[in-house]
Design a protein around this motif. Structure first.
Motif, PDB file in Angstrom:
ATOM      1  N   LEU A 212      44.516  35.314  30.657  1.00  0.00           N
ATOM      2  CA  LEU A 212      44.741  36.505  29.828  1.00  0.00           C
ATOM      3  C   LEU A 212      44.711  36.149  28.348  1.00  0.00           C
ATOM      4  CD1 LEU A 212      47.653  38.031  31.944  1.00  0.00           C
ATOM      5  CD2 LEU A 212      45.260  38.768  31.954  1.00  0.00           C
ATOM      6  N   PRO A 213      43.577  35.632  27.874  1.00  0.00           N
ATOM      7  CA  PRO A 213      43.505  35.112  26.492  1.00  0.00           C
ATOM      8  C   PRO A 213      43.840  36.134  25.421  1.00  0.00           C
ATOM      9  CG  PRO A 213      41.569  34.459  27.772  1.00  0.00           C
ATOM     10  CD  PRO A 213      42.301  35.467  28.602  1.00  0.00           C
ATOM     11  N   GLN A 214      43.714  37.434  25.730  1.00  0.00           N
ATOM     12  CA  GLN A 214      43.980  38.449  24.710  1.00  0.00           C
ATOM     13  C   GLN A 214      45.458  38.682  24.471  1.00  0.00           C
ATOM     14  OE1 GLN A 214      42.989  38.889  27.863  1.00  0.00           O
ATOM     15  NE2 GLN A 214      42.868  41.056  28.420  1.00  0.00           N
ATOM     16  N   TYR A 215      46.316  38.094  25.307  1.00  0.00           N
ATOM     17  CA  TYR A 215      47.761  38.257  25.149  1.00  0.00           C
ATOM     18  C   TYR A 215      48.392  36.936  24.720  1.00  0.00           C
ATOM     19  CZ  TYR A 215      46.994  42.539  27.869  1.00  0.00           C
ATOM     20  OH  TYR A 215      46.542  43.750  28.310  1.00  0.00           O
ATOM     21  N   ASP A 216      49.533  37.016  24.022  1.00  0.00           N
ATOM     22  CA  ASP A 216      50.192  35.796  23.580  1.00  0.00           C
ATOM     23  C   ASP A 216      50.941  35.126  24.728  1.00  0.00           C
ATOM     24  OD1 ASP A 216      53.174  36.593  23.458  1.00  0.00           O
ATOM     25  OD2 ASP A 216      52.252  38.163  22.253  1.00  0.00           O
ATOM     26  N   ALA A 217      51.265  33.862  24.525  1.00  0.00           N
ATOM     27  CA  ALA A 217      51.822  33.022  25.591  1.00  0.00           C
ATOM     28  C   ALA A 217      53.157  33.545  26.111  1.00  0.00           C
ATOM     29  CB  ALA A 217      51.985  31.586  25.089  1.00  0.00           C
ATOM     30  N   GLU A 218      53.957  34.154  25.247  1.00  0.00           N
ATOM     31  CA  GLU A 218      55.262  34.666  25.675  1.00  0.00           C
ATOM     32  C   GLU A 218      55.093  35.762  26.731  1.00  0.00           C
ATOM     33  OE1 GLU A 218      59.509  36.076  23.662  1.00  0.00           O
ATOM     34  OE2 GLU A 218      57.645  36.285  22.530  1.00  0.00           O
ATOM     35  N   LEU A 219      54.045  36.588  26.569  1.00  0.00           N
ATOM     36  CA  LEU A 219      53.792  37.669  27.523  1.00  0.00           C
ATOM     37  C   LEU A 219      53.171  37.159  28.817  1.00  0.00           C
ATOM     38  CD1 LEU A 219      52.395  40.404  25.102  1.00  0.00           C
ATOM     39  CD2 LEU A 219      54.578  40.475  26.316  1.00  0.00           C
ATOM     40  N   THR A 220      52.339  36.141  28.739  1.00  0.00           N
ATOM     41  CA  THR A 220      51.625  35.676  29.936  1.00  0.00           C
ATOM     42  C   THR A 220      52.428  34.675  30.765  1.00  0.00           C
ATOM     43  OG1 THR A 220      50.501  33.921  28.687  1.00  0.00           O
ATOM     44  CG2 THR A 220      49.389  36.043  28.858  1.00  0.00           C
ATOM     45  N   ARG A 221      53.477  34.110  30.176  1.00  0.00           N
ATOM     46  CA  ARG A 221      54.242  33.089  30.906  1.00  0.00           C
ATOM     47  C   ARG A 221      54.827  33.621  32.223  1.00  0.00           C
ATOM     48  NH1 ARG A 221      57.289  31.708  26.861  1.00  0.00           N
ATOM     49  NH2 ARG A 221      55.676  30.367  25.998  1.00  0.00           N
ATOM     50  N   PRO A 222      55.434  34.819  32.259  1.00  0.00           N
ATOM     51  CA  PRO A 222      55.933  35.331  33.546  1.00  0.00           C
ATOM     52  C   PRO A 222      54.817  35.593  34.555  1.00  0.00           C
ATOM     53  CG  PRO A 222      56.998  36.465  31.718  1.00  0.00           C
ATOM     54  CD  PRO A 222      55.871  35.681  31.139  1.00  0.00           C
ATOM     55  N   VAL A 223      53.634  35.981  34.081  1.00  0.00           N
ATOM     56  CA  VAL A 223      52.505  36.203  34.989  1.00  0.00           C
ATOM     57  C   VAL A 223      52.062  34.882  35.606  1.00  0.00           C
ATOM     58  CG1 VAL A 223      50.140  37.059  35.179  1.00  0.00           C
ATOM     59  CG2 VAL A 223      51.768  38.218  33.670  1.00  0.00           C
ATOM     60  N   ALA A 224      51.982  33.848  34.777  1.00  0.00           N
ATOM     61  CA  ALA A 224      51.592  32.532  35.289  1.00  0.00           C
ATOM     62  C   ALA A 224      52.591  32.017  36.321  1.00  0.00           C
ATOM     63  CB  ALA A 224      51.467  31.539  34.130  1.00  0.00           C
ATOM     64  N   ALA A 225      53.872  32.241  36.064  1.00  0.00           N
ATOM     65  CA  ALA A 225      54.902  31.805  37.012  1.00  0.00           C
ATOM     66  C   ALA A 225      54.772  32.548  38.335  1.00  0.00           C
ATOM     67  CB  ALA A 225      56.289  32.019  36.407  1.00  0.00           C
ATOM     68  N   ARG A 226      54.472  33.835  38.273  1.00  0.00           N
ATOM     69  CA  ARG A 226      54.322  34.629  39.494  1.00  0.00           C
ATOM     70  C   ARG A 226      53.089  34.213  40.273  1.00  0.00           C
ATOM     71  NH1 ARG A 226      56.721  37.000  43.631  1.00  0.00           N
ATOM     72  NH2 ARG A 226      55.922  39.086  44.147  1.00  0.00           N
ATOM     73  N   LEU A 227      51.991  33.909  39.575  1.00  0.00           N
ATOM     74  CA  LEU A 227      50.780  33.427  40.251  1.00  0.00           C
ATOM     75  C   LEU A 227      51.077  32.139  41.016  1.00  0.00           C
ATOM     76  CD1 LEU A 227      48.118  34.040  37.460  1.00  0.00           C
ATOM     77  CD2 LEU A 227      48.254  35.229  39.654  1.00  0.00           C
ATOM     78  N   GLU A 228      51.827  31.250  40.387  1.00  0.00           N
ATOM     79  CA  GLU A 228      52.192  29.986  41.051  1.00  0.00           C
ATOM     80  C   GLU A 228      53.040  30.259  42.285  1.00  0.00           C
ATOM     81  OE1 GLU A 228      54.318  25.665  40.014  1.00  0.00           O
ATOM     82  OE2 GLU A 228      54.201  27.254  38.494  1.00  0.00           O
ATOM     83  N   ALA A 229      53.992  31.196  42.155  1.00  0.00           N
ATOM     84  CA  ALA A 229      54.854  31.530  43.292  1.00  0.00           C
ATOM     85  C   ALA A 229      54.056  32.129  44.452  1.00  0.00           C
ATOM     86  CB  ALA A 229      55.949  32.499  42.846  1.00  0.00           C
ATOM     87  N   LEU A 230      52.972  32.830  44.122  1.00  0.00           N
ATOM     88  CA  LEU A 230      52.128  33.436  45.156  1.00  0.00           C
ATOM     89  C   LEU A 230      51.113  32.463  45.726  1.00  0.00           C
ATOM     90  CD1 LEU A 230      51.441  36.896  43.456  1.00  0.00           C
ATOM     91  CD2 LEU A 230      52.795  36.514  45.536  1.00  0.00           C
ATOM     92  N   GLY A 231      51.081  31.256  45.186  1.00  0.00           N
ATOM     93  CA  GLY A 231      50.157  30.252  45.698  1.00  0.00           C
ATOM     94  C   GLY A 231      48.768  30.324  45.111  1.00  0.00           C
ATOM     95  N   VAL A 232      48.608  31.056  44.012  1.00  0.00           N
ATOM     96  CA  VAL A 232      47.305  31.154  43.364  1.00  0.00           C
ATOM     97  C   VAL A 232      47.078  29.906  42.515  1.00  0.00           C
ATOM     98  CG1 VAL A 232      45.869  32.453  41.749  1.00  0.00           C
ATOM     99  CG2 VAL A 232      47.382  33.662  43.331  1.00  0.00           C
ATOM    100  N   ARG A 233      45.970  29.234  42.775  1.00  0.00           N
ATOM    101  CA  ARG A 233      45.598  28.067  41.981  1.00  0.00           C
ATOM    102  C   ARG A 233      44.861  28.545  40.740  1.00  0.00           C
ATOM    103  NH1 ARG A 233      40.907  23.721  43.665  1.00  0.00           N
ATOM    104  NH2 ARG A 233      41.268  22.159  42.029  1.00  0.00           N
ATOM    105  N   VAL A 234      45.288  28.099  39.566  1.00  0.00           N
ATOM    106  CA  VAL A 234      44.680  28.528  38.305  1.00  0.00           C
ATOM    107  C   VAL A 234      44.061  27.324  37.607  1.00  0.00           C
ATOM    108  CG1 VAL A 234      45.083  29.561  36.045  1.00  0.00           C
ATOM    109  CG2 VAL A 234      46.319  30.422  38.053  1.00  0.00           C
ATOM    110  N   LEU A 235      42.763  27.421  37.309  1.00  0.00           N
ATOM    111  CA  LEU A 235      42.055  26.376  36.579  1.00  0.00           C
ATOM    112  C   LEU A 235      41.653  26.939  35.228  1.00  0.00           C
ATOM    113  CD1 LEU A 235      39.643  25.030  39.374  1.00  0.00           C
ATOM    114  CD2 LEU A 235      41.865  24.094  38.694  1.00  0.00           C
ATOM    115  N   THR A 236      42.249  26.436  34.159  1.00  0.00           N
ATOM    116  CA  THR A 236      41.873  26.858  32.814  1.00  0.00           C
ATOM    117  C   THR A 236      41.007  25.782  32.174  1.00  0.00           C
ATOM    118  OG1 THR A 236      43.955  25.959  31.958  1.00  0.00           O
ATOM    119  CG2 THR A 236      43.893  28.318  32.486  1.00  0.00           C
TER     120      THR A 236
END
Length: 463
Positions: A212-236
């Protein structure tokens, strides 16, 4: 060839086009609207509405899975939940049909003539439409181009077979065992999250250094944590290079090349304006790259020609197109109108959701403002606690000298519903004291807006 004449001709019956048509009809403007597809455009037919239906179905199923696994503190039990994606698709398609019919009814009520076909502009006053019944020539006093946008295709991953667009993802009748999502923006992560909740093993590949490059890190941090909890692998910082020899997605990362297992590859790297094939070359309009250049009243460079929605550039949002369409209809009817693009809510329907209106703290500082910025966490909000989702916060950005609110942002479950309140604060040029002096109902998530503004003033009550 059949001939039609009208005062206003609209190409495209998406959110911008049909709203323009309805408003023009209400004002007594003789209007014809043309589109080869059912009314509603991408948003209603293969975008906003069906994707939110899928997201809701996935969330309901995932809750049952968590409960069945003993993850509910509410005393609720469930066993062996199952998902019939084909049946969910039928439900989703039923919603789309109902809304199609609703839009058609509204246009008829406004006395708008709807032509199903593909229009090609001959000049700034006329078009030829190919319909199932033959060719129709339409003459108009004014023309609105509202042809929308389409998914961008990656040359190394052309759509077809296992490579699908968001439209293809919403048409699936079975949950893929493995799904690779190319693009870590809002479309890819909304759909990727939904399929992860439905049981797919999801990998998201994003070329930028963060999701989510259009949003700042403070806003995307909870989304990233939830993706990890759901087992989504993220490659940046990763680049998709095409399909590999093993049938998966071949990617390049700083660690070298890798091949990701993928029964389906969902490509969501952006959208492009639909301007080809509509006769734009016959008008010679000024362009901004691939977009039609317009002024503050959506007037193109040729007199009597307007353009609205995605063909005019970012942000490509349905509600932006609707606002433009309503304004243009009123201008054609003889009213004096303009619009202010500064107060356009942007919502990302990930889990948790993100909503932004106006400036972030960094954007405000970049514009030279000395700011007051404060957040209120949902961990301290009673309503959030009762839903079991306490992740996220509401943040306010105000100008220090006079407390004018410059921006509002939130991340959390269901925060999209706060977007109207946020927009109203900025549209009405409210200061912090205006918000803190407004009584907010308890217990609601909206109280977090009140508390964030109190905190910016230095006297929060509940933290």
């Amino acid at each position: 060839m059949t001939d039609l004449t009208c005062k206003l001709l609209i190409l495209g019956a998406g959110p911008g086009g049909y709203v323009c048509a309805i408003r023009a009809g209400q004002l007594g403007v003789d209007t014809v609207i043309v589109d080869p597809e059912p009314p509603g455009g991408t948003c209603l037919n293969v975008g906003c509405i069906p994707s939110k239906a899928l997201i809701h179905a996935a969330e309901e199923f995932h809750r049952l899975v968590e409960i069945a696994g003993g993850g509910s503190p509410l005393g609720i039990t469930a066993t062996a939940p199952a998902m019939d994606l084909s049946r969910a698709k039928d439900w989703k398609d039923g919603i789309v049909r109902r809304l199609n019919e609703g839009v058609s009814t509204l246009m008829k009520r406004a006395k708008v003539r709807h032509v199903t076909g593909r229009a090609v502009l001959r000049d700034g006053k006329s078009a030829v439409v190919q319909t199932a019944e033959g060719e129709i020539r339409i003459e108009a006093e004014a023309v609105v181009i509202a042809t929308g946008s389409a998914p961008v295709e990656v040359p190394s991953l052309p759509f077809g077979g296992k490579v699908i667009s968001s439209t293809g993802a919403l048409a699936l009748t079975e949950v893929p065992k493995t799904l690779a999502v190319v693009g870590g923006g809002y479309i890819g992560l909304e759909l990727g999250t939904a399929f992860a909740k439905l049981g797919a093993k999801v990998t998201a590949v994003e070329a930028a250094g963060k999701i989510l490059p259009q949003y700042d890190a403070e806003l995307t941090r909870p989304v990233a944590a939830r993706l990890e909890a759901l087992g989504v692998r993220v490659l940046t910082g990763a680049k998709a290079e095409g399909l590999g020899e093993g049938g998966g997605l071949r990617v390049w990362t700083t660690d070298g090349h890798d091949e990701i297992d993928a029964e389906k590859v969902l490509v969501t790297v952006g959208r492009r304006p639909v301007t080809a094939g509509i006769g734009l070359e016959n008008l010679g309009l000024e362009m901004d790259g691939s977009f039609i250049r317009v002024d503050g009243r959506c007037r193109a460079s040729m007199r009597g020609v307007y353009a609205i929605g995605d063909v005019t550039g970012e942000p490509m949002l349905a509600h932006r197109a609707m606002a433009q369409g309503e304004m243009v209809a009123e201008i054609v009817a003889g009213q004096t109108r303009s619009w202010d693009r500064r107060v356009i809510p942007a919502v990302c329907f990930t889990d948790p959701e993100i909503v932004t209106v106006g400036l972030s703290p960094d954007q405000a500082r970049a514009e030279g403002h000395e700011v007051l910025a404060a957040s209120f966490p949902f961990q301290a909000n009673g309503r959030a606690m009762t839903t079991g989702r306490e992740d996220g916060f509401v943040r306010v950005v105000a100008r220090k000298e006079d407390h004018l609110v410059l921006g509002l942002q939130a991340v959390g479950a269901g925060v999209s519903e706060l977007s109207a309140a946020f927009a109203l604060v900025l549209e009405n040029a409210m200061v912090l004291e205006d918000v803190t002096g407004t009584i907010h109902a308890h217990p609601t998530q909206g109280e977090a807006l009140h508390e964030a503004c109190l905190r910016a003033l230095g006297h929060a009550l509940h933290i």
